[in-house]
Write a protein that holds these residues in place. Structure first.
Motif, short mmCIF file in Angstrom:
data_model
loop_
_atom_site.label_atom_id
_atom_site.label_comp_id
_atom_site.label_asym_id
_atom_site.label_seq_id
_atom_site.Cartn_x
_atom_site.Cartn_y
_atom_site.Cartn_z
N SER A 65 -4.66 -5.86 0.93
CA SER A 65 -3.81 -4.68 1.13
C SER A 65 -3.35 -4.62 2.59
N SER B 172 -7.42 -0.46 5.58
CA SER B 172 -8.28 -0.80 6.71
C SER B 172 -8.72 -2.26 6.60
N LYS C 208 -6.06 1.80 11.11
CA LYS C 208 -7.37 1.28 10.70
C LYS C 208 -7.39 -0.23 10.46
N TYR D 118 -0.52 1.88 10.89
CA TYR D 118 -1.77 1.49 10.20
C TYR D 118 -2.90 1.41 11.22
N ASN E 274 -3.03 5.40 5.67
CA ASN E 274 -4.35 5.86 6.12
C ASN E 274 -5.48 5.34 5.24
N GLU E 275 -5.13 4.80 4.08
CA GLU E 275 -6.16 4.26 3.20
C GLU E 275 -6.31 2.75 3.34
N ASP F 125 -0.44 4.46 0.88
CA ASP F 125 -0.86 5.37 1.94
C ASP F 125 -1.44 4.57 3.10
N PRO G 57 0.82 -1.21 0.00
CA PRO G 57 0.00 0.00 0.00
C PRO G 57 0.86 1.26 0.00
#
Length: 440
Positions: A333, A44, A75, A73, A41-42, A39, A37
């Motif tokens: 991811s 989850s 999330k 990470y 924050n993207e 980012d 991944p």
């Protein structure tokens, strides 16, 4: 295997030793790549990580790693499933689609079947530049696993005992090594060498020296054919002859059928055992045993296999279990994020004293003696592992099973009839006949 730490010890993992039911059926047919991944924050989702390190799960160590992972990470929710009989249990789970999101690739899965069960992590070109051992899980130009760590092989030993016997330099030949064990027997009350015969799996550690004897990164690949691996001058001939001679000359425990792995760690730390053949992953465990026994962990040493090439010792660095993403994971991811972070950022390799899978990482402090004495490290290629495993399985020898070395030890101590030459001749015949039809 819990506290033993290793997967199936050594690098020539026998891919055909078990059969996964339904292996011919489909598996992750879409072939979706579990890409790194961009980012955090993207990313989850919930992921389950399967592990054989039941001790680290029970002690909360893995939960601490997850907490650190969540700082990057936030999330992603990580849970762990510690499995004692990892190979047996995961083999069963893989008959269905629910075998976690991140798992170690079991020996039950043939290399060519990886695309059915695991998501590709990227191309060989992408991953080989960053990670060691990428060729172990490469199928058709794609890599399906990243090593949890690597390990060098050698003898873990009690320095104080060897010094007491008058030996301060590493033996450079098998004959010097045997002479050292004899001196320990004569000058101390310790058992010079401990086979760990009963538990069996430590005997497989001898296989991991393949490549170190000849300082040859291609040694494993060279077994892919009717090459009589135990012929005179061959690496396996040298390796297994030393084990045979240790036992034949009465330099190991009196009754190998009564050995005990867990007990052996304390016995070596306390100076009642002098030497054992193990991977470098064992050093921290022996040092821990020393601390528990109230003796100095500095007395725990590690020496290379007693053969030199051009005046230098060599040590093949081989892969432990490979971390993979399930082809059926709904959060690929997040699963890939865990593998990347755990391999590169967690500090796990340093904490365990093992070789990081990251090529740019330094050797661990546990191998400081190797580094200081200019031991040549190299990654043993596993490009032809599938073919070698096919031959090994067809020959019913088991380079990564204890049985044939248990028979070797029984032959050496007179519990089995026959000579060493006859024993090797039988192995060569079985290997060469199997190579005519398997491994091609």
């Amino acid at each position: 295997m819990g506290k033993k730490s290793m997967a199936l010890p050594g690098a020539l993992l026998t891919a055909a030793m078990l059969t996964v039911a339904g292996c011919g059926g489909g598996g992750g047919a879409d072939g979706e790549t579990a890409a790194s991944p961009a980012d955090p924050n993207e990313v989850s989702g919930r992921i389950k990580v399967l592990t054989q390190r039941t001790d680290l799960v029970q002690k909360g160590v893995m939960a601490k790693y997850a907490a650190e992972f969540n700082k990057v990470y936030p999330k992603v929710k990580v849970s762990f499933d510690g499995i004692t009989d990892y190979e047996g249990e995961v083999k069963i789970r893989m008959n269905a689609k629910s075998y976690g999101d991140v798992l170690f690739i079991p020996g039950a899965v043939a290399k060519n079947d990886y695309p059915k069960f695991f998501a590709p992590l990227g191309t060989t070109a992408e991953l080989s530049s960053k990670y060691r051992f990428s060729d172990k899980t490469e199928v058709d130009g794609k890599v399906y696993g990243v090593a949890q760590f690597g390990t060098a092989n050698g003898f873990v030993y009690n320095k104080a005992l060897w010094r007491k016997a008058g030996i301060t330099a590493w033996p450079k030949t098998p004959q010097e090594f045997l002479a050292g064990l004899k001196a320990i027997k004569e000058k101390t009350s310790a058992t010079p060498y401990y086979t760990n015969f009963k538990d069996g799996w430590p005997l497989v550690q001898w296989t991991a020296n393949h490549g170190s004897v000849g300082c040859d990164a291609q040694a494993g690949n060279a077994l892919a054919g009717p090459v009589s691996p135990w012929k005179a001058g061959g690496e396996l001939h040298t390796i297994d002859s030393l084990l045979h001679d240790i036992v034949k000359q009465g330099l190991s425990e009196k009754d190998p059928t009564t050995t005990n792995w867990e007990t052996s760690k304390a016995l070596l730390a306390e100076g009642r055992i002098a030497t054992m053949m193990l991977g470098s992953w064992s050093i921290t465990q022996m040092q821990g045993a020393a601390k528990e026994a109230g003796v100095s962990p500095d007395d725990i040493g590690f020496m290379p296999f007693p053969v030199q090439k051009d005046g230098r010792f060599c040590a093949a660095v081989v892969s432990d279990y490979q971390q993979a993403v399930s082809a059926y994971s709904e959060n690929k991811s997040a699963a890939r994020a865990w593998i990347d972070w755990f391999t590169e950022k967690s500090g796990y390799s340093a904490a365990e004293g093992v070789v990081s899978a990251v090529k740019a990482a330094p050797m661990p402090t546990t191998l400081k003696d190797f580094v200081d004495n200019d031991v040549t490290f190299f990654d043993r290629s596993e490009a032809k592992t599938a073919a070698v495993n096919d031959i090994d399985d067809a020959a019913e020898i088991g380079l990564n099973k204890p049985d044939y070395r248990q028979k070797l030890i029984d032959t050496a101590r007179g519990a089995e009839k026959g000579s060493l030459d006859d024993f090797f001749a039988g192995l060569n015949k079985r290997w060469d006949e199997a190579a005519k039809t398997a491994g091609s």
